[in-house]
Motif scaffolding. Sequence first.
Motif, PDB file in Angstrom:
ATOM      1  N   VAL A  55       0.769  -1.156   0.321  1.00  0.00           N
ATOM      2  CA  VAL A  55      -0.074  -0.082   0.159  1.00  0.00           C
ATOM      3  C   VAL A  55       1.045   1.575   0.527  1.00  0.00           C
ATOM      4  CG1 VAL A  55      -1.265   1.252   1.260  1.00  0.00           C
ATOM      5  CG2 VAL A  55      -1.965  -1.112   1.429  1.00  0.00           C
ATOM      6  N   LEU A  56       0.840   1.812  -1.055  1.00  0.00           N
ATOM      7  CA  LEU A  56       1.242   3.381  -0.518  1.00  0.00           C
ATOM      8  C   LEU A  56       0.760   4.790   0.447  1.00  0.00           C
ATOM      9  CD1 LEU A  56       2.073   4.285  -4.563  1.00  0.00           C
ATOM     10  CD2 LEU A  56       3.125   3.641  -3.470  1.00  0.00           C
ATOM     11  N   SER A  57       1.632   4.954   0.430  1.00  0.00           N
ATOM     12  CA  SER A  57       1.041   6.470   2.043  1.00  0.00           C
ATOM     13  C   SER A  57       1.272   7.404   1.359  1.00  0.00           C
ATOM     14  CB  SER A  57       3.014   6.396   2.954  1.00  0.00           C
ATOM     15  OG  SER A  57       3.720   7.085   1.878  1.00  0.00           O
ATOM     16  N   LYS A  58       0.540   8.480   1.608  1.00  0.00           N
ATOM     17  CA  LYS A  58      -0.385   9.492   1.600  1.00  0.00           C
ATOM     18  C   LYS A  58       1.097  10.648   0.704  1.00  0.00           C
ATOM     19  CE  LYS A  58      -4.563  10.287   3.846  1.00  0.00           C
ATOM     20  NZ  LYS A  58      -5.361  10.807   4.387  1.00  0.00           N
ATOM     21  N   LYS A  59       2.508  10.448   1.470  1.00  0.00           N
ATOM     22  CA  LYS A  59       3.323  10.997   1.588  1.00  0.00           C
ATOM     23  C   LYS A  59       3.870   9.949  -0.445  1.00  0.00           C
ATOM     24  CE  LYS A  59       7.402  12.325   3.200  1.00  0.00           C
ATOM     25  NZ  LYS A  59       9.139  11.731   4.452  1.00  0.00           N
ATOM     26  N   GLU A  60       3.463   9.235  -0.325  1.00  0.00           N
ATOM     27  CA  GLU A  60       4.938   8.617  -1.525  1.00  0.00           C
ATOM     28  C   GLU A  60       3.699   8.576  -2.672  1.00  0.00           C
ATOM     29  OE1 GLU A  60       6.526   3.632  -0.015  1.00  0.00           O
ATOM     30  OE2 GLU A  60       4.001   4.102   0.087  1.00  0.00           O
ATOM     31  N   GLU A  62       1.059  11.214  -3.264  1.00  0.00           N
ATOM     32  CA  GLU A  62       1.889  13.117  -2.969  1.00  0.00           C
ATOM     33  C   GLU A  62       3.011  13.350  -3.982  1.00  0.00           C
ATOM     34  OE1 GLU A  62      -0.176  15.626  -2.747  1.00  0.00           O
ATOM     35  OE2 GLU A  62      -1.424  14.632  -1.775  1.00  0.00           O
TER      36      GLU A  62
END
Length: 79
Positions: A55-60, A62
């Motif tokens: 799962v990609l984080s919100k930071k990734e 962005e």
Amino acid sequence: MQAIREIKEIKDKKVVIDLPERFKAKKVEIIILPLFQKGKKKMKRISELLLKGPVLSKKEIEKIKGVEDWFAEWKVPKF
């Protein structure tokens, strides 16, 4: 070339194909392939596999969007 594609049920080990009157060929090639349908079990296993994936984080996310914007700014000269 005329072609007919139909999905038929097998009854008493027979398949009946009704040809339209406009079908004028005198000889045809018949290829019979089994139709594979994904069952609920198989779909459940695929769903479980996808849910366990990375799962990609919100930071990734962005960061990826920033790269997309950066690419959009590039101007490629015509040759």
